[in-house]
Every structure is written in structure tokens, then in C-alpha cells.
Design a protein around this motif. Structure first.
Motif, mmCIF file in Angstrom:
data_model
loop_
_atom_site.group_PDB
_atom_site.id
_atom_site.type_symbol
_atom_site.label_atom_id
_atom_site.label_comp_id
_atom_site.label_asym_id
_atom_site.label_seq_id
_atom_site.Cartn_x
_atom_site.Cartn_y
_atom_site.Cartn_z
ATOM 1 N N ILE A 57 0.833 -1.200 0.000
ATOM 2 C CA ILE A 57 0.000 0.000 0.000
ATOM 3 C C ILE A 57 0.874 1.258 0.000
ATOM 4 O O ILE A 57 1.892 1.328 0.688
ATOM 5 N N ASN A 58 0.448 2.247 -0.769
ATOM 6 C CA ASN A 58 1.081 3.566 -0.788
ATOM 7 C C ASN A 58 -0.004 4.626 -0.632
ATOM 8 O O ASN A 58 -0.741 4.917 -1.573
ATOM 9 N N CYS A 59 -0.116 5.172 0.582
ATOM 10 C CA CYS A 59 -1.153 6.170 0.860
ATOM 11 C C CYS A 59 -0.569 7.310 1.678
ATOM 12 O O CYS A 59 0.601 7.277 2.081
ATOM 13 N N ASP A 60 -1.390 8.309 1.923
ATOM 14 C CA ASP A 60 -0.972 9.460 2.719
ATOM 15 C C ASP A 60 -1.463 9.279 4.146
ATOM 16 O O ASP A 60 -2.545 9.737 4.512
ATOM 17 N N PHE A 61 -0.641 8.625 4.950
ATOM 18 C CA PHE A 61 -0.993 8.387 6.346
ATOM 19 C C PHE A 61 -0.432 9.484 7.259
ATOM 20 O O PHE A 61 -0.152 9.249 8.416
ATOM 21 N N THR A 62 -0.283 10.691 6.704
ATOM 22 C CA THR A 62 -0.068 11.854 7.565
ATOM 23 C C THR A 62 -1.405 12.466 7.960
ATOM 24 O O THR A 62 -1.452 13.435 8.708
ATOM 25 N N GLN A 63 -2.490 11.884 7.431
ATOM 26 C CA GLN A 63 -3.843 12.383 7.670
ATOM 27 C C GLN A 63 -4.502 11.619 8.822
ATOM 28 O O GLN A 63 -4.022 10.577 9.254
ATOM 29 N N TYR A 64 -5.638 12.144 9.295
ATOM 30 C CA TYR A 64 -6.439 11.397 10.261
ATOM 31 C C TYR A 64 -6.870 10.080 9.627
ATOM 32 O O TYR A 64 -7.053 9.982 8.409
ATOM 33 N N MET A 65 -7.081 9.072 10.447
ATOM 34 C CA MET A 65 -7.357 7.731 9.935
ATOM 35 C C MET A 65 -8.601 7.665 9.059
ATOM 36 O O MET A 65 -8.687 6.836 8.157
ATOM 37 N N TRP A 66 -9.595 8.511 9.305
ATOM 38 C CA TRP A 66 -10.845 8.470 8.537
ATOM 39 C C TRP A 66 -10.778 9.279 7.247
ATOM 40 O O TRP A 66 -11.690 9.241 6.438
ATOM 41 N N ASP A 67 -9.706 10.012 7.028
ATOM 42 C CA ASP A 67 -9.567 10.879 5.865
ATOM 43 C C ASP A 67 -9.557 10.047 4.571
ATOM 44 O O ASP A 67 -9.045 8.931 4.550
ATOM 45 N N THR A 81 -9.449 1.859 -1.440
ATOM 46 C CA THR A 81 -9.330 1.797 -2.900
ATOM 47 C C THR A 81 -8.297 0.766 -3.322
ATOM 48 O O THR A 81 -8.559 -0.096 -4.181
ATOM 49 N N GLN A 82 -7.127 0.817 -2.713
ATOM 50 C CA GLN A 82 -6.057 -0.089 -3.122
ATOM 51 C C GLN A 82 -6.335 -1.532 -2.724
ATOM 52 O O GLN A 82 -6.018 -2.459 -3.476
ATOM 53 N N LEU A 83 -6.956 -1.747 -1.558
ATOM 54 C CA LEU A 83 -7.310 -3.112 -1.166
ATOM 55 C C LEU A 83 -8.405 -3.666 -2.075
ATOM 56 O O LEU A 83 -8.347 -4.833 -2.483
ATOM 57 N N THR A 84 -9.402 -2.850 -2.396
ATOM 58 C CA THR A 84 -10.484 -3.303 -3.276
ATOM 59 C C THR A 84 -9.955 -3.651 -4.651
ATOM 60 O O THR A 84 -10.326 -4.686 -5.238
ATOM 61 N N ASN A 85 -9.085 -2.812 -5.198
ATOM 62 C CA ASN A 85 -8.501 -3.095 -6.514
ATOM 63 C C ASN A 85 -7.695 -4.395 -6.488
ATOM 64 O O ASN A 85 -7.751 -5.193 -7.427
ATOM 65 N N PHE A 86 -6.959 -4.618 -5.415
ATOM 66 C CA PHE A 86 -6.158 -5.840 -5.272
ATOM 67 C C PHE A 86 -7.054 -7.064 -5.173
ATOM 68 O O PHE A 86 -6.833 -8.077 -5.859
ATOM 69 N N ILE A 87 -8.065 -6.999 -4.330
ATOM 70 C CA ILE A 87 -9.002 -8.112 -4.154
ATOM 71 C C ILE A 87 -9.659 -8.477 -5.473
ATOM 72 O O ILE A 87 -9.754 -9.653 -5.851
ATOM 73 N N ASN A 88 -10.107 -7.471 -6.211
ATOM 74 C CA ASN A 88 -10.804 -7.715 -7.482
ATOM 75 C C ASN A 88 -9.852 -8.236 -8.563
ATOM 76 O O ASN A 88 -10.196 -9.154 -9.319
ATOM 77 N N ALA A 89 -8.661 -7.656 -8.640
ATOM 78 C CA ALA A 89 -7.717 -8.027 -9.696
ATOM 79 C C ALA A 89 -7.201 -9.447 -9.524
ATOM 80 O O ALA A 89 -7.014 -10.177 -10.515
ATOM 81 N N THR A 145 -9.871 -14.244 -1.895
ATOM 82 C CA THR A 145 -10.958 -14.632 -0.989
ATOM 83 C C THR A 145 -10.494 -14.669 0.465
ATOM 84 O O THR A 145 -11.315 -14.673 1.378
ATOM 85 N N ARG A 146 -9.172 -14.729 0.690
ATOM 86 C CA ARG A 146 -8.596 -14.737 2.035
ATOM 87 C C ARG A 146 -7.476 -13.700 2.065
ATOM 88 O O ARG A 146 -6.460 -13.871 1.396
ATOM 89 N N LEU A 147 -7.680 -12.641 2.827
ATOM 90 C CA LEU A 147 -6.710 -11.550 2.859
ATOM 91 C C LEU A 147 -6.034 -11.491 4.221
ATOM 92 O O LEU A 147 -6.693 -11.366 5.256
ATOM 93 N N ILE A 148 -4.714 -11.599 4.214
ATOM 94 C CA ILE A 148 -3.912 -11.391 5.418
ATOM 95 C C ILE A 148 -3.313 -9.993 5.327
ATOM 96 O O ILE A 148 -2.697 -9.642 4.312
ATOM 97 N N VAL A 149 -3.517 -9.198 6.354
ATOM 98 C CA VAL A 149 -2.991 -7.838 6.378
ATOM 99 C C VAL A 149 -1.816 -7.783 7.349
ATOM 100 O O VAL A 149 -1.924 -8.232 8.490
ATOM 101 N N SER A 204 -18.899 2.309 1.495
ATOM 102 C CA SER A 204 -19.556 1.142 0.904
ATOM 103 C C SER A 204 -18.581 0.015 0.571
ATOM 104 O O SER A 204 -18.992 -1.133 0.399
ATOM 105 N N ARG A 205 -17.297 0.331 0.502
ATOM 106 C CA ARG A 205 -16.297 -0.697 0.174
ATOM 107 C C ARG A 205 -15.845 -1.482 1.400
ATOM 108 O O ARG A 205 -15.278 -2.569 1.271
ATOM 109 N N TYR A 206 -16.071 -0.929 2.586
ATOM 110 C CA TYR A 206 -15.551 -1.554 3.798
ATOM 111 C C TYR A 206 -16.083 -2.972 4.029
ATOM 112 O O TYR A 206 -15.307 -3.867 4.372
ATOM 113 N N PRO A 207 -17.394 -3.223 3.898
ATOM 114 C CA PRO A 207 -17.887 -4.581 4.204
ATOM 115 C C PRO A 207 -17.224 -5.679 3.385
ATOM 116 O O PRO A 207 -16.918 -6.755 3.920
ATOM 117 N N ASN A 208 -16.994 -5.438 2.107
ATOM 118 C CA ASN A 208 -16.350 -6.465 1.285
ATOM 119 C C ASN A 208 -14.918 -6.695 1.721
ATOM 120 O O ASN A 208 -14.434 -7.849 1.760
#
Length: 285
Positions: A61-71, A80-88, A92-96, A117-121
Motif C-alpha cells: 500500500i502507498n497512501c498518505d498516512f499523515t492524515q487522520y485515519m478516517w480521511d 481503494t487499493q485493497l479493493t482493486n487488489f481483491i478484485n484483480a 478470498t482470504r486476505l492477510i494484512v 460502501s467498500r468496507y464490508p467487502n
């Protein structure tokens, strides 16, 4: 009866083969554009992902984690990046695997499934989160940086100076977030998936000790300095109590590391003392 048993076994076999496991590496505080090379280092990532049946099923993952966690630039970017990875990859089993403040961003997603809306998946795909030195209860050093004292100039490389992510990690602020917005800490609902921490308990920086150079000697010297402002059990950035505050403790460093070595906050994201090999083996379980 024999044919029914064979059919059941075939169905089970097909179900097992349909499972696709992947791993996501989620960095800590900072704005990353190449976390593979700059934050984790190839030796760490490549050894860990080598434990997968399909080692190509990984994302850094490459994101801007200088922001608040909910930003949107933090948890939104992560979603976005996790959803794209899961779909691509058809995961079905994701280890973080996450480090430091990245654990708070991941906990935000797991604690607030209706926020996006992406969180539940994403949550449904997560098997477990291996949180390396997570800042689950914040750190006194964040308070110190925001007060503008010596940490701001001497350890800016570690804390990212005065940004919203550092502000978020002040001890009193994390206590409020844990009480109202996040799951997994004492007295709060459990997280929907396993969140387990690897706790760093000390820092070694003796110039004659080769182990002190893993992860960067200068960084370890700085972290040993900041231990003067922390509890005796700390990794130079976080007290052990903060690292242990959410979910469960998987293990403390000295119980599993080669030579019973401790993991400084910098070493817990690098291939130091067999940490990467332990995480590699975990990919198979």
C-alpha cells in the motif's frame, strides 16, 4: 454411500481450490509513494510473500498516512487499493500486515463498516491482521512533538513532524477514539476479524553490537534516546501497553526473535532477527 462420499470429497476439494490467499502490506505514519523500497524494503516483503501458494498475490500500500485515519487520503486510499487488489487477483482470504499507525487505519475500516460502501467487502475477505508494533493507544512522543520540544527536530524522521496523524496519536486523543470510534480495546466490542500484535520491548544500539545495525544504526540510536521518555518496556516509539491495547498479543519480540533480540520500532518493519521468516510461515496457516 461410496459415491455420495466421493461426491462430498470432490465438492470439498473444489471449495478448497477456490480459496485464493493474498497479503497486503500497510505502512505506518507518512506519505508513501514506494513503500516497497522505502518503508519495508524488498528483503522483508519478498521473503514474507514467498510463503504464499502464489507469491504474486501481494500488494504494498502507498497512501498518505499523515492524515487522520478516517480521511479519504488515508482509509479511503487504503480501501481503494485493497479493493482493486481483491478484485484483480480474485482474493478470498486476505492477510494484512501493518505497522505502527497503519494499525489504526485498518482498525478504523474494521470498526466502521457503514462509513464507506467498500468496507464490508474488505472486512469479509480479511482472515487476520498481523499488527507489528501498532500504536493502538498512542504515544507520549506524539504529545511531545506537538508541544514543539526536542523531538520535533531530532526525531522528525520518525514522527513526521506536526501532522494530523501525529496529532491523532496523542495518548488522550487515542483514548477518546478507542472509547467512541474504534473496536478492539478493553471494554469495547471485539473487532470482526483477528487483530493480533507483535510487541517490541526494547532497543539495542551498542556500536560494537552488529544486531544494532539492523534497520539502521542511526535510527536505533535515536529510538534508544527516546526511551528515556517512555516506559522501561517500549520499542523506542511506543510503550508495550500501547502496542498491546487492541486485539490480542501474538508474541513479544524476545520470545520469538533469533538470539532473543528485541525489536526497535524501526526493526519491526524490516527483515531483522527472523521476523520476516515467522510472517512467511504464517502465510501458510
Amino acid at each position: 454411500m461410496r459415491y455420495l462420499l466421493l461426491a462430498a470429497l470432490a465438492a470439498l476439494s473444489n471449495l478448497c481450490h477456490a480459496q485464493v490467499t493474498g497479503v497486503a502490506f500497510v505502512h505506518g505514519t507518512g506519505s508513501q509513494t514506494n513503500a516497497y523500497a522505502d518503508y519495508w524494503k524488498p528483503a522483508f516483503v519478498d521473503n514474507v510473500r514467498g510463503g504464499l501458494t502464489t507469491p504474486a498475490n501481494y500488494v504494498v500500500i502507498n497512501c498518505d498516512f499523515t492524515q487522520y485515519m478516517w480521511d479519504s487520503r488515508a482509509s479511503g486510499c487504503l480501501a481503494t487499493q485493497l479493493t482493486n487488489f481483491i478484485n484483480a487477483k480474485g482474493i478470498t482470504r486476505l492477510i494484512v500486515i501493518t505497522h505502527s499507525n497503519g494499525g489504526n487505519v485498518v482498525r478504523w475500516i474494521m470498526s466502521n463498516p457503514t462509513y464507506d460502501s467498500r468496507y464490508p467487502n474488505i472486512i469479509s475477505k480479511i482472515v487476520r491482521v498481523n499488527a507489528l508494533a501498532p500504536s493502538s493507544a498512542g504515544t507520549p512522543l506524539a504529545d511531545a512533538v506537538l508541544a514543539g520540544n526536542v523531538f520535533e527536530t531530532s526525531l522528525g524522521w520518525l514522527l513526521g513532524y506536526q501532522n494530523d496523524a501525529v496529532r491523532q496519536q496523542q495518548v488522550s486523543w487515542m483514548a477518546q477514539y478507542n472509547a467512541q470510534n474504534l473496536y478492539g480495546t478493553s471494554g469495547r466490542p471485539a473487532l470482526p476479524k483477528t487483530f493480533r500484535s507483535v510487541v517490541g520491548t526494547d532497543v539495542d544500539s551498542a556500536i560494537w553490537d552488529s544486531d544494532s545495525y539492523c534497520g539502521g544504526y542511526a535510527e536505533n540510536v535515536g529510538l534508544e534516546t527516546t526511551q528515556w521518555w517512555l516506559n522501561s518496556c517500549s520499542d523506542g516509539f511506543l510503550n508495550c501497553t500501547s502496542q498491546s491495547a487492541a486485539g490480542t498479543v501474538w508474541f513479544q519480540d524476545k520470545t520469538r526473535m533469533a538470539g532473543a533480540e528485541p525489536l526497535s520500532h524501526n526493526q519491526s518493519r524490516r527483515a531483522c532477527f527472523g521476523l520476516d521468516t515467522i510472517l512467511r510461515a504464517d502465510m501458510k496457516s
